[in-house]
Design a protein around this motif. Structure first.
Motif, PDB file in Angstrom:
ATOM      1  N   UNK A 141    -120.712  17.128 -30.317  1.00 28.69           N
ATOM      2  CA  UNK A 141    -121.866  17.534 -29.371  1.00 28.69           C
ATOM      3  C   UNK A 141    -120.732  17.207 -28.450  1.00 28.69           C
ATOM      4  N   UNK A 142    -120.191  15.485 -27.943  1.00 25.41           N
ATOM      5  CA  UNK A 142    -119.265  15.221 -27.576  1.00 25.41           C
ATOM      6  C   UNK A 142    -117.980  16.300 -27.500  1.00 25.41           C
ATOM      7  N   UNK A 143    -117.593  16.881 -28.762  1.00 29.32           N
ATOM      8  CA  UNK A 143    -116.765  17.801 -28.891  1.00 29.32           C
ATOM      9  C   UNK A 143    -116.980  19.027 -28.329  1.00 29.32           C
ATOM     10  N   UNK A 149    -104.468  15.233 -33.636  1.00 32.24           N
ATOM     11  CA  UNK A 149    -105.315  16.174 -32.428  1.00 32.24           C
ATOM     12  C   UNK A 149    -106.433  14.688 -31.713  1.00 32.24           C
ATOM     13  N   UNK A 150    -107.147  14.229 -32.834  1.00 34.81           N
ATOM     14  CA  UNK A 150    -107.952  12.977 -32.115  1.00 34.81           C
ATOM     15  C   UNK A 150    -107.679  12.433 -31.474  1.00 34.81           C
ATOM     16  N   UNK A 151    -106.323  12.036 -31.933  1.00 37.09           N
ATOM     17  CA  UNK A 151    -105.668  10.194 -31.360  1.00 37.09           C
ATOM     18  C   UNK A 151    -105.105  10.683 -29.625  1.00 37.09           C
ATOM     19  N   UNK A 152    -104.657  12.328 -29.677  1.00 36.21           N
ATOM     20  CA  UNK A 152    -104.637  12.670 -27.972  1.00 36.21           C
ATOM     21  C   UNK A 152    -105.642  13.101 -27.227  1.00 36.21           C
ATOM     22  N   UNK A 167    -106.167  10.566 -23.756  1.00 31.65           N
ATOM     23  CA  UNK A 167    -106.164  10.962 -22.512  1.00 31.65           C
ATOM     24  C   UNK A 167    -107.306  11.492 -21.390  1.00 31.65           C
ATOM     25  N   UNK A 168    -108.407  10.066 -22.278  1.00 33.29           N
ATOM     26  CA  UNK A 168    -109.839  10.142 -22.368  1.00 33.29           C
ATOM     27  C   UNK A 168    -110.533  11.220 -22.307  1.00 33.29           C
ATOM     28  N   UNK A 169    -110.399  12.369 -23.319  1.00 35.45           N
ATOM     29  CA  UNK A 169    -111.154  13.396 -23.392  1.00 35.45           C
ATOM     30  C   UNK A 169    -112.256  13.412 -23.545  1.00 35.45           C
ATOM     31  N   UNK A 170    -112.499  12.046 -24.451  1.00 34.63           N
ATOM     32  CA  UNK A 170    -113.687  11.873 -25.833  1.00 34.63           C
ATOM     33  C   UNK A 170    -113.897  10.213 -25.476  1.00 34.63           C
TER      34      UNK A 170
END
Length: 312
Positions: free
Chosen positions: A163-165, A267-270, A274-277
């Motif tokens: 859901x956050x994604x 991708x998850x690390x990135x 960057x604070x995306x999730x």
């Protein structure tokens, strides 16, 4: 060393031999390990696994914090050469298939599976990288298009991360709603920008895309009931039981059903860097390794989200 083992007599904390690396492998000191629903299903008989549990691992190697890809592939077969290492026919899978996991003091892993973490990612977020990678992967094979109506079923640990994604790509979707059974969990997704609804009150249908992350055998039937004709269902649930389901609606309505498992760690690390999730609201409890069996029982309680085991 101490390790949490899945045995024929249940899940127990035991003394086991220290791991010995094969060529190309390294020994990593475990800093934390998460307990997820897949671990609970393994304890119920899923995959017939026997050994040390734990595949959501943060560790220390050569003085650096690392996380580790869970699929350990041969690297030389046709599947691997074509870029499908997660589906290598002879792979082992950390704490799931043919390889001991990381709810322990140390874990062995192919060195090529390691990812060094940037300093900006805190330890508590690092523990979510494996499931976040899987959550982000949900939309790789069926990315929602502008105007699409999307429904996420399930508000467990993986459901919330998915859901956050989804919220991060909310953009110009026509509708994006998460459906679950717990108001407090759904509040996390509502704060992230999704519409939310309790399963008991939800009666909408006709969705272009449905992500099934309930962790229950009945989840697919529920998804088929609300997806539109020629719409797509993405399956994220794994469970030890068997789903007895009428698939005629999928044939009649020409629905696509797509299985979705592991995702891209980098991708998850990135995304975290960057604070995306921010997955930290999903953290429910921390336990020392000495109390790992109690941690496992706590993680199985209704309403509990991520439980971490901290060997050091």
């Amino acid at each position: 060393m101490k390790a949490l083992q899945c045995t024929e007599n249940g899940v127990v904390l035991a003394d086991v031999p220290d791991p010995a690396p094969a060529p190309g492998e390294v020994i990593v000191k475990v800093l934390s390990a998460g307990i997820c629903n897949t671990d609970q299903e393994l304890a119920r008989g899923y995959m017939g696994f026997r050994g040390v549990l734990g595949h959501e691992v943060l560790g220390l190697h050569a003085g650096k914090r690392v996380v580790m890809e869970i699929n350990c592939a041969c690297g030389s077969c046709a599947t691997c050469r074509a870029g499908g290492r997660n589906h290598c026919p002879t792979r082992t899978v950390l704490g799931i298939l043919g390889r001991d996991g990381g709810i322990a003091e140390f874990v062995r892993i192919p060195e090529e599976n390691l990812h060094v973490l940037p300093d900006v990612i805190p330890d508590e977020s690092a523990a979510f990288i494996e499931p976040l990678a899987a959550a982000l992967h949900a939309f790789d094979e069926a990315a929602p298009r502008p105007g699409d109506r999307v429904c996420l079923l399930g508000d467990g640990k993986l459901g919330l991360l998915t859901g956050l994604a989804l919220a991060a790509r909310r953009g110009d979707l026509g509708r994006a709603v998460a459906v679950g059974r717990h108001r407090d969990k759904l509040a996390i997704l509502e704060a992230a920008g999704l519409d939310v609804a309790l399963e008991s009150d939800f009666s909408e249908a006709g969705f272009d895309l449905v992500v099934e992350a309930t962790g229950q055998p009945a989840g697919l039937a529920r998804a088929l009931a609300i997806v539109k004709p020629r719409g797509t269902i993405i399956l994220k649930s794994t469970y030890a039981g068997v789903a007895n389901i009428d698939l005629a609606p999928a044939v009649i309505n020409e629905n696509k059903i797509i299985g979705s498992r592991c995702g891209d760690f980098q991708r998850a690390i990135d995304v975290l860097a960057r604070g995306g999730v921010d997955p930290r609201p999903l953290l429910s409890a921390r336990y020392p390794l000495a109390d790992a069996a109690r941690a496992f029982a706590r993680a199985a309680e209704p309403g509990v989200l991520k439980v971490l085991v901290l060997p050091s």
